[in-house]
Write an enzyme that holds these catalytic residues in place. Structure first.
Site, PDB file in Angstrom:
ATOM      1  N   GLY A  61       5.035  14.879   9.740  1.00 43.87           N
ATOM      2  CA  GLY A  61       4.684  13.672  10.507  1.00 43.87           C
ATOM      3  C   GLY A  61       5.788  12.634  10.396  1.00 43.87           C
ATOM      4  O   GLY A  61       5.534  11.430  10.488  1.00 43.87           O
ATOM      5  N   ALA A  62       7.040  13.111  10.218  1.00 42.04           N
ATOM      6  CA  ALA A  62       8.162  12.202   9.932  1.00 42.04           C
ATOM      7  C   ALA A  62       8.584  11.361  11.130  1.00 42.04           C
ATOM      8  O   ALA A  62       9.341  10.403  10.974  1.00 42.04           O
ATOM      9  CB  ALA A  62       9.359  13.015   9.440  1.00 42.04           C
ATOM     10  N   HIS A  66      -3.050   3.150  -0.771  1.00 43.10           N
ATOM     11  CA  HIS A  66      -1.872   2.309  -0.993  1.00 43.10           C
ATOM     12  C   HIS A  66      -2.224   1.006  -1.715  1.00 43.10           C
ATOM     13  O   HIS A  66      -1.373   0.364  -2.288  1.00 43.10           O
ATOM     14  CB  HIS A  66      -1.116   2.045   0.314  1.00 43.10           C
ATOM     15  N   LYS A  81     -12.556  -8.138   9.920  1.00 42.33           N
ATOM     16  CA  LYS A  81     -11.455  -8.415  10.859  1.00 42.33           C
ATOM     17  C   LYS A  81     -11.724  -9.745  11.550  1.00 42.33           C
ATOM     18  O   LYS A  81     -12.872 -10.178  11.627  1.00 42.33           O
ATOM     19  CB  LYS A  81     -11.419  -7.331  11.940  1.00 42.33           C
ATOM     20  N   HIS A  83     -10.608   1.116  -0.585  1.00 45.64           N
ATOM     21  CA  HIS A  83      -9.855   0.018  -1.194  1.00 45.64           C
ATOM     22  C   HIS A  83     -10.724  -0.905  -2.065  1.00 45.64           C
ATOM     23  O   HIS A  83     -10.399  -1.187  -3.213  1.00 45.64           O
ATOM     24  CB  HIS A  83      -9.179  -0.839  -0.124  1.00 45.64           C
TER      25      HIS A  83
END
Ligand code: NAP
Length: 484
Positions: free
Chosen positions: A17-18, A178, A331, A240
Site C-alpha cells: 500500500g506504498a 498510533h 467531530k 484509542h
C-alpha cells in the site's frame, strides 16, 4: 534537551500500500525524519509495493513529492532527500495475485530485520500473510505490522487474528494504534510509574472521577462512506480512548516489558462493568454556517451512526470501585483537543471559614494535544489583606517548553516503526487485548441497535449534545471546557 539517537539494526522494510495516503503522508515522511536523525542504518532497504504499474524511479518520484508536501522545507535539504530516496525501490504486486512475489523474495537479505508493513485495507491482511508465507518470504524472525481498523466487531477481529496467526506468531505481529506512539501517551506511564508522588493517591479513596476527551473540530466530509459504517464508538472509543483508559487505570506492571504492560491493560478491559444505555449519549452534528450536517457529509439521511459519543464507565476492581470514568469523543466540536483530567476528591474537612464559590477541586490534567503538557489545579490563598479567602490556580507545564519543540514534534509513526525494527511490542496491541475491547464494545452497540435508538443532534462548534452535560450533572459533576 537533545534526543539520543541509537541507530537500529540493518532492515528491509516492505510497505504494502506504498502508493496510498497513509504511506505518503505518515510512513515515508516518518522514515525520512528517522533517516535525517541518523537512526536509519546506511544499508537499510525500503521496498514499496502496490498494484500501480510504476517502477522504482516512479516510486521515488512519488515519495519525493510526498516529502515535499508533508515536510517543511527547512527540514528537507535536497541532498538529504536524494540520499534517502536511494534506499527506496518498488515491486509491483497485486495482493490477490500470484506475480511479483519471487521478485520481492530476491530483493530481501537473509541477515536484515525483515518487516512487512500492511498499509492496506484489512480485507487484504489474510491474502498478503498467506502469500508471504507460501512464497517463503516470511521467516520465523520476520515482523508484520497491521493498520487499524482491526475488525468491525469481535467476530471480524477474531477472523483477522486467525488469518495472521496462521502464518505468523503473536510475537511477530504489530497491531498499530498510533495513539500509543504519541509522546504524551507514553508519558502517562512515566508519570504514574516513575514518580512516587501520584501513585499513593491513584485510587477511588482520593480520585472522584476521570474524564477522557478526544475532540475534533472537523467533520467526516471526505471519508463519510467509511465513517458511517463505523461511528465514534468503533472508530475512536474501542481503540484509542480504551487505550488511554487502560494506561490510567492499569496496575503497575512488575517490569516494563511488552507482555507485562499488555497483561495489565487486558485486566482493565476485562474489569469494565456492563454499561446501561442511560449512561451512553450518542450525537450527530447539525449543519452550521460553515459546514453541512452529518447526514449530508455521509450522504445518508437515515443514518443512525454517531459522530459523538459520551459514556460513563465503571472499572469493577478494588482500586476503582466507586470512581466513574467519563469518556467522550466527537467531530465538529468547538476545538481540537485531547486530554485526560483526573479530578480529586475534596479534603475531608474544611477548616476555612469562607466557602469558595465555584470550587472545582484539585485536578491533574494531562494534555495530549495540542500543547502537550501537564496542569495541576491547586487551591491557594487569594492574595491580599481581605482575610483567608481561597482561589484556584493552575500549575502549568508545557513539554515543548520544558524539553524542546523538536523532541515533542516527533510523529507517532516514526517511533512506532523504529520500535518494530527493534522488536519492541510494548506500544502495540496484543491479539487478546483487541478482542477484549471488542467483546466489551459489541454488547453496547447491540443494545442501542436493539433499542432502535437515534443519536441526538448537536450544534457544530459546540461541546456536544446537552444530554452529555446531563450525564455529568446527574453525578453532580461537570465536563471541563473543550480546548480550555
Ligand atoms: P489508500 O490511500 O486507499 O491506499 C491503499 C493502498 O493499498 C494503495 O497504495 C493501493 O495502491 C493499495 N492497494 C489496494 N488494493 C491493493 C491490492 N489488491 N494489492 C496491493 N495493493 C493494493 O488507503 P490509506 O488511507 O493509505 O490506508 C491504508 C490502511 O491504513 C487502511 O487500512 C486504513 O484504514 C489505515 N489507516 C489509514 C489512515 C490514514 O490516515 N490514511 C490512518 C489510520 C489507518 P494501488 O491502488 O496502486 O494498488
Amino acid at each position: 534537551m537533545v534526543a539520543r539517537v541509537i541507530p537500529v539494526e540493518p532492515f528491509d522494510l516492505v510497505i504494502f500500500g506504498a502508493t496510498g495516503d497513509l504511506a505518503r503522508r505518515k510512513i515515508l515522511p516518518g522514515l525520512f525524519h528517522r533517516f535525517r536523525a541518523g537512526q536509519m542504518p546506511p544499508d537499510a532497504k525500503i521496498i514499496g509495493s502496490a498494484r500501480s504499474d510504476i517502477d522504482s524511479a516512479g516510486f521515488r518520484e512519488l515519495i519525493a513529492a510526498a516529502i515535499g508536501e508533508f515536510i517543511p522545507e527547512e527540514l528537507r535539504p535536497a541532498e538529504l532527500v536524494s540520499e534517502f530516496l536511494n534506499h527506496l525501490s518498488y515491486v509491483h504486486i497485486d495482493a490477490m495475485g500470484e506475480t511479483g512475489w519471487s521478485e520481492l523474495r530476491g530483493i530481501l537479505r537473509p541477515e536484515a530485520v525483515r518487516t512487512f508493513y500492511l498499509s492496506v485495507s484489512p480485507s487484504l491482511f489474510g491474502a498478503i500473510a498467506e502469500r508471504l508465507s507460501h512464497n517463503d518470504i516470511a521467516t520465523l524472525e520476520s515482523r508484520i505490522v497491521v493498520e487499524k481498523p482491526f475488525g468491525h466487531d469481535l467476530t471480524s477481529a477474531q477472523a483477522l487474528n486467525k488469518d495472521l496467526l496462521r502464518h505468523f506468531d503473536e510475537q511477530q505481529i504489530y497491531r498499530i494504534d498510533h495513539y500509543l506512539g504519541k509522546e504524551t501517551v507514553q508519558n502517562l506511564m512515566a508519570l504514574r510509574f516513575a514518580n512516587s508522588l501520584f501513585e499513593p493517591l491513584w485510587n477511588s479513596t482520593h480520585i472522584d472521577h476521570v474524564q477522557i476527551t478526544v475532540a475534533e473540530s472537523i467533520g467526516v466530509a471526505g471519508r463519510g462512506g467509511y465513517y458511517d459504517q463505523s461511528g465514534a464508538m468503533r472508530d475512536m472509543v474501542q481503540n484509542h480512548l480504551m487505550q488511554l483508559l487502560c494506561l490510567i487505570a492499569m496496575e503497575p506492571p512488575s517490569k516494563f516489558t511488552s507482555n507485562s504492560v499488555r497483561d495489565e491493560k487486558v485486566k482493565v478491559i476485562e474489569a469494565l462493568e456492563p454499561v446501561a444505555l442511560d449512561d451512553i449519549v450518542r450525537g450527530q452534528y447539525r449543519s452550521g454556517r460553515d459546514n453541512q450536517s452529518y447526514f449530508d457529509d455521509v450522504e445518508n439521511a437515515n443514518s443512525r451512526t454517531e459522530s459523538y459519543i459520551a459514556l460513563k464507565l465503571a472499572v469493577g476492581n478494588w482500586r476503582w470501585a466507586g470512581t466513574p470514568f467519563y469518556l467522550r469523543t466527537g467531530k465538529q466540536l468547538r476545538d481540537r483537543a485531547s486530554e485526560i483530567a483526573v479530578v480529586f476528591k475534596d479534603p475531608p474537612h474544611n477548616i476555612f471559614p469562607n466557602k469558595m464559590e465555584g470550587r472545582k477541586g484539585n485536578a491533574l490534567i494531562i494534555r495530549l494535544q495540542p500543547d502537550e503538557g501537564i496542569t495541576l489545579r491547586t487551591t491557594i490563598k487569594e492574595p491580599g489583606p481581605g482575610g483567608m479567602r481561597l482561589t484556584e490556580v493552575d500549575m502549568d507545564m508545557s513539554f515543548a517548553d520544558a524539553l524542546g519543540d523538536s523532541l515533542m514534534s516527533q510523529d507517532a509513526y516514526e517511533r512506532l516503526i523504529m520500535d518494530v525494527i527493534r522488536g519492541d511490542q510494548t506500544l502495540f496491541m496484543r491479539g487478546d487485548e483487541v478482542e477484549a475491547a471488542w467483546a466489551w464494545a459489541d454488547p453496547l452497540i447491540a443494545a442501542w441497535e436493539d433499542a432502535n435508538q437515534r443519536p441526538v443532534p448537536y450544534d457544530p462548534g459546540s461541546s456536544g449534545p446537552e444530554e452529555a452535560l446531563m450525564l455529568m450533572h446527574r453525578g453532580g459533576r461537570r465536563w471541563r471546557p473543550i480546548g480550555d
